[in-house]
Design a protein around this motif. Structure first.
Motif, mmCIF file in Angstrom:
data_model
loop_
_atom_site.group_PDB
_atom_site.id
_atom_site.type_symbol
_atom_site.label_atom_id
_atom_site.label_comp_id
_atom_site.label_asym_id
_atom_site.label_seq_id
_atom_site.Cartn_x
_atom_site.Cartn_y
_atom_site.Cartn_z
ATOM 1 N N ILE A 18 29.934 39.225 49.277
ATOM 2 C CA ILE A 18 31.086 38.830 48.780
ATOM 3 C C ILE A 18 31.159 38.723 47.306
ATOM 4 C CG2 ILE A 18 32.979 37.377 48.642
ATOM 5 C CD1 ILE A 18 32.456 36.168 51.269
ATOM 6 N N ALA A 19 31.399 39.098 46.024
ATOM 7 C CA ALA A 19 31.215 39.093 44.750
ATOM 8 C C ALA A 19 33.291 38.453 44.114
ATOM 9 C CB ALA A 19 31.201 40.798 44.505
ATOM 10 N N LEU A 20 33.155 38.020 43.447
ATOM 11 C CA LEU A 20 34.101 36.674 42.570
ATOM 12 C C LEU A 20 34.546 38.305 41.490
ATOM 13 C CD1 LEU A 20 36.318 35.106 42.828
ATOM 14 C CD2 LEU A 20 34.706 34.177 41.101
ATOM 15 N N LEU A 67 37.046 38.941 38.392
ATOM 16 C CA LEU A 67 38.149 37.649 37.452
ATOM 17 C C LEU A 67 39.394 38.549 38.159
ATOM 18 C CD1 LEU A 67 37.838 35.872 35.890
ATOM 19 C CD2 LEU A 67 38.746 37.249 33.866
ATOM 20 N N GLU A 68 40.276 38.192 38.637
ATOM 21 C CA GLU A 68 40.648 37.043 39.971
ATOM 22 C C GLU A 68 40.676 37.498 41.014
ATOM 23 O OE1 GLU A 68 41.794 33.012 39.513
ATOM 24 O OE2 GLU A 68 42.990 33.626 37.964
ATOM 25 N N SER A 69 39.570 37.817 41.240
ATOM 26 C CA SER A 69 39.728 38.845 42.817
ATOM 27 C C SER A 69 38.868 39.002 43.552
ATOM 28 C CB SER A 69 40.646 40.486 42.809
ATOM 29 O OG SER A 69 40.548 40.476 41.925
ATOM 30 N N HIS A 70 38.311 39.872 44.382
ATOM 31 C CA HIS A 70 37.250 39.750 44.749
ATOM 32 C C HIS A 70 36.524 41.358 45.831
ATOM 33 C CE1 HIS A 70 39.481 38.279 48.153
ATOM 34 N NE2 HIS A 70 39.004 39.023 48.948
ATOM 35 N N VAL A 95 32.273 38.437 38.296
ATOM 36 C CA VAL A 95 31.579 36.773 37.507
ATOM 37 C C VAL A 95 30.490 36.640 38.632
ATOM 38 C CG1 VAL A 95 32.124 34.467 37.727
ATOM 39 C CG2 VAL A 95 34.625 36.539 37.034
ATOM 40 N N CYS A 126 42.703 42.705 40.322
ATOM 41 C CA CYS A 126 43.888 42.010 39.733
ATOM 42 C C CYS A 126 43.814 42.777 38.360
ATOM 43 C CB CYS A 126 43.486 40.871 39.227
ATOM 44 S SG CYS A 126 44.163 40.026 40.565
ATOM 45 N N GLY A 127 44.534 43.138 37.603
ATOM 46 C CA GLY A 127 44.931 44.504 36.210
ATOM 47 C C GLY A 127 45.093 45.500 36.115
ATOM 48 N N TYR A 147 39.448 43.665 46.130
ATOM 49 C CA TYR A 147 41.213 43.509 45.707
ATOM 50 C C TYR A 147 40.156 42.809 44.225
ATOM 51 C CZ TYR A 147 44.232 39.731 45.272
ATOM 52 O OH TYR A 147 45.049 38.469 44.835
ATOM 53 N N HIS A 206 44.823 45.818 46.984
ATOM 54 C CA HIS A 206 43.836 45.624 47.126
ATOM 55 C C HIS A 206 43.752 46.816 48.717
ATOM 56 C CE1 HIS A 206 42.767 42.087 51.196
ATOM 57 N NE2 HIS A 206 41.712 43.278 50.944
ATOM 58 N N VAL A 247 51.129 39.975 36.884
ATOM 59 C CA VAL A 247 50.285 39.251 38.124
ATOM 60 C C VAL A 247 50.284 40.393 38.957
ATOM 61 C CG1 VAL A 247 48.451 38.510 39.605
ATOM 62 C CG2 VAL A 247 49.536 37.001 38.029
#
Lengths: 133, 133
Positions: A75-77, A79-82, A57, A101-102, A99, A22, A18
């Motif tokens: 706040i935006a979600l 995949l999978e962070s924000h 998302v 991911c990937g 923040y 951030h 993972v």
């Protein structure tokens, strides 16, 4: 040759299941009208997500009124962070979190984009590795 | 006496209009069933907000399925900051952010509560001062 082999092994060992990155900071001296503009702040977050190669998302936002608690939160979600922006127009102040991911996401470019759109007089930036270690 | 006066002035000078405290960390070795349990994770976030003396505005959550992207995200907006949990059950891994505003909020107690409920085998914790400086 042996040394090359060791380097290849080392690269394999540091690979993590993972990858989390951030970038966050504080922005000072931002135009207070812009910090009250919920629609524009939402748009900036959506554009920043695309720039950072993030899978967006859902975006939620709120505007608070009254006293020194006045401000906007977006706040935006992803995949999978924000991504989060919180603003305090009274103090021309905002905080930004990107923040991601990937391996292929690029939170610093999203952070830079948000800064370019908010044009603060000064800002801080911090980085935290949120990967599985 | 003069020294006491200087200390008093120094305290006044460091008072900030916006107090922001951000505690975040990574949790390892968490039960994978719990990391898939969106309802329980929402409940933990709500309880953590109360423990930290945070004004909870809204809680959103999502469950992702399929491959190594499987997991749950819970993001709560609090006035004006957020709590976020992202989980990767495949790796028994979760990341936690508790970002609070105001002098009387206590993000570390909320972070500790979340850790106590998720019972990781090990975890990291970091603190960032997000105040107006």
């Amino acid at each position: 040759m042996a040394r090359g082999g060791m380097e290849a092994r080392a690269q394999t060992q540091v690979k993590t299941p993972v990858v989390g990155k951030h970038v966050y900071g504080e922005l000072y001296g931002v135009d207070e009208k812009l910090l009250q503009d919920e629609g524009r702040l939402r748009q900036i977050v959506i554009e920043a997500a695309h720039i950072a190669n993030m899978h967006l998302v859902e975006v939620n936002s709120w505007r608070f009124k009254g006293g020194d608690k006045e401000g906007v939160s977006v706040i935006a979600l992803v995949l999978e962070s924000h991504i989060a922006i919180h603003t305090w127009p009274t103090y021309k102040f905002a905080t930004v979190d990107v923040y991601t991911c990937g391996e292929h996401s690029d939170p610093m470019s999203a952070f830079r984009y948000i800064v370019s759109q908010l044009s603060p007089k000064r800002f801080t930036v911090n980085y935290s590795d949120r990967s599985y270690k």
